[in-house]
Design a protein around this motif. Sequence first.
Motif, PDB file in Angstrom:
ATOM      1  N   ILE A 148       0.843  -1.197   0.000  1.00  0.00           N
ATOM      2  CA  ILE A 148       0.000   0.000   0.000  1.00  0.00           C
ATOM      3  C   ILE A 148       0.877   1.246   0.000  1.00  0.00           C
ATOM      4  O   ILE A 148       1.780   1.388   0.825  1.00  0.00           O
ATOM      5  N   ILE A 149       0.598   2.151  -0.915  1.00  0.00           N
ATOM      6  CA  ILE A 149       1.353   3.399  -1.027  1.00  0.00           C
ATOM      7  C   ILE A 149       0.518   4.539  -0.444  1.00  0.00           C
ATOM      8  O   ILE A 149      -0.679   4.646  -0.691  1.00  0.00           O
ATOM      9  N   ALA A 159       5.002  15.117   0.721  1.00  0.00           N
ATOM     10  CA  ALA A 159       6.439  15.182   0.445  1.00  0.00           C
ATOM     11  C   ALA A 159       6.863  14.162  -0.598  1.00  0.00           C
ATOM     12  O   ALA A 159       7.184  14.506  -1.729  1.00  0.00           O
ATOM     13  N   GLN A 160       6.859  12.882  -0.223  1.00  0.00           N
ATOM     14  CA  GLN A 160       7.218  11.804  -1.134  1.00  0.00           C
ATOM     15  C   GLN A 160       6.344  10.597  -0.806  1.00  0.00           C
ATOM     16  O   GLN A 160       5.931  10.427   0.344  1.00  0.00           O
ATOM     17  N   PRO A 161       6.095   9.746  -1.798  1.00  0.00           N
ATOM     18  CA  PRO A 161       5.301   8.545  -1.499  1.00  0.00           C
ATOM     19  C   PRO A 161       6.111   7.545  -0.690  1.00  0.00           C
ATOM     20  O   PRO A 161       7.317   7.392  -0.889  1.00  0.00           O
ATOM     21  N   VAL A 162       5.437   6.877   0.239  1.00  0.00           N
ATOM     22  CA  VAL A 162       6.069   5.841   1.058  1.00  0.00           C
ATOM     23  C   VAL A 162       5.105   4.672   1.174  1.00  0.00           C
ATOM     24  O   VAL A 162       3.909   4.800   0.904  1.00  0.00           O
ATOM     25  N   ALA A 357      -5.017   7.663  -3.487  1.00  0.00           N
ATOM     26  CA  ALA A 357      -5.555   8.879  -4.098  1.00  0.00           C
ATOM     27  C   ALA A 357      -4.802  10.108  -3.605  1.00  0.00           C
ATOM     28  O   ALA A 357      -4.493  11.020  -4.385  1.00  0.00           O
ATOM     29  N   GLN A 358      -4.491  10.129  -2.315  1.00  0.00           N
ATOM     30  CA  GLN A 358      -3.750  11.272  -1.778  1.00  0.00           C
ATOM     31  C   GLN A 358      -2.291  11.256  -2.220  1.00  0.00           C
ATOM     32  O   GLN A 358      -1.659  12.313  -2.369  1.00  0.00           O
ATOM     33  N   ALA A 359      -1.754  10.068  -2.437  1.00  0.00           N
ATOM     34  CA  ALA A 359      -0.365   9.976  -2.894  1.00  0.00           C
ATOM     35  C   ALA A 359      -0.197  10.515  -4.308  1.00  0.00           C
ATOM     36  O   ALA A 359       0.917  10.834  -4.734  1.00  0.00           O
ATOM     37  N   LYS A 360      -1.289  10.617  -5.035  1.00  0.00           N
ATOM     38  CA  LYS A 360      -1.237  11.162  -6.396  1.00  0.00           C
ATOM     39  C   LYS A 360      -1.319  12.682  -6.406  1.00  0.00           C
ATOM     40  O   LYS A 360      -1.233  13.305  -7.458  1.00  0.00           O
TER      41      LYS A 360
END
Length: 464
Positions: A148-149, A159-162, A357-360
């Motif tokens: 899961i990202i 900031a960055q995806p994790v 969705a938020q990671a995008k």
Amino acid sequence: MALWSGRFTESVSEFTQRFGASLPVDKALYAQDIAGSTAHARMLAAQGVISQDDADAIAAGLARIKERIETGDFAFDINDEDIHMSVERALIADIGDAGARLHTGRSRNDQVATDTRLFAKARCTDLMEANVALRRALIVQAEAHPDIIMPGYTHLQHAQPVLFAHHMLAYTWMLARDFERLAAARRAADASPLGSAALAGTTYPLDRQMTAEALGFARVIPNSLDAVSDRDFLLDLSYACSVSCMHLSRLCEEIVLWSSAEFGFVELSDAFSTGSSIMPQKKNPDFAELIRGKTGRVVGDLVALLVTMKALPLAYNKDLQEDKEGAIDAAKTLEECLVCAAGMVETMSIKPENMRAQAKKGYLAATDVADYLAKKGMPFRRAHEVVGHLVLLCEQRGCDLEDLTLADFQAESDLFEADIVSSLDLEAIVAARTTIGGTGNAAVAEQLAQAKAVLSTDETTVSN
């Protein structure tokens, strides 16, 4: 009159008796007090200070008192002042002169220090057990959701995806450090002051090593003044509790945010939520908020003890009566917070689609686009500026980096080629973080194995 009343011609007033009494607090240490007294009596008999018959009578009488306390058949009297006097008075009433010989070669100063150290050791062990239970829950969540990202944050900005698993494991390492602090506090408490008497030792031929071994202490404190006045071990326990509560507060702050409609990353189970008395739709993360709030109390317990200790001359001073209430509260509060947090983490539902969705959003690929240029020879500071221009372009157009055309990229630098598109893929961005401790899938899998190994070691440590 009190057991120490020989020097006095009148009793203290009812108010000062209540004001000076520690019994309401230290009666919680009855088991430790009885254990210490039993060990002391047996040692006195072994050294020929009292008879074996007296020692046997004392041990049997103390066992009866312990049973009465645990069955609720023991009446605590505030006139006894503290747990030591309460037990001793009951013992003398039960077995007579043999009970009056128990205090030979001993002071309440080394007695209370012994009781408190035994208490601290036991509570550290309880807290270590609760600590590993919460770490186990975090590891289970990480292991159950390996891919899961979610957005990673600095300044609470995207900031960055994790990987979600990476985020969960961050808390396991915080808690692993908390475990080390609790273990250190347990080691600090694991020394016997018994036999130091009031402050200078005693003329009786006491065997301090014998009582230390009987009570399970690892060593004997070598200086009698230090033995009765030291409370560093309680400061260590209170500090360990404070730091651990602070870590739990951070975790709970994120749970509060993540369970909100604005984030929607997790949903807490009904068992760890409450409703509203007026708004039927509400599902509130009250228990996460309570853990966050209780942190202040535990930190206050630490500060109170530090201030109490800051100017005390050697050896024992009545100020030290204030040492136990805060430490008892801190340990109890932390244990309950750890148990509650473990339950929340175990039962919360994860919402991967909302995380993705938020990671995008928020241009999380920006650093990777800058790295793309740097790997092609552009100085990173220049690459940073170029990507900053691209982000500004996206803001003006109301789009994200992945919505830009190759022409848009090449307008900023001819180093961009068609493969720039792959640099904007969330999976690729995450997987590229392969360094030790990074959020890449392989790195997180390695970290997970390490966290489980440390947890296994610590589970063994708890029982030793």
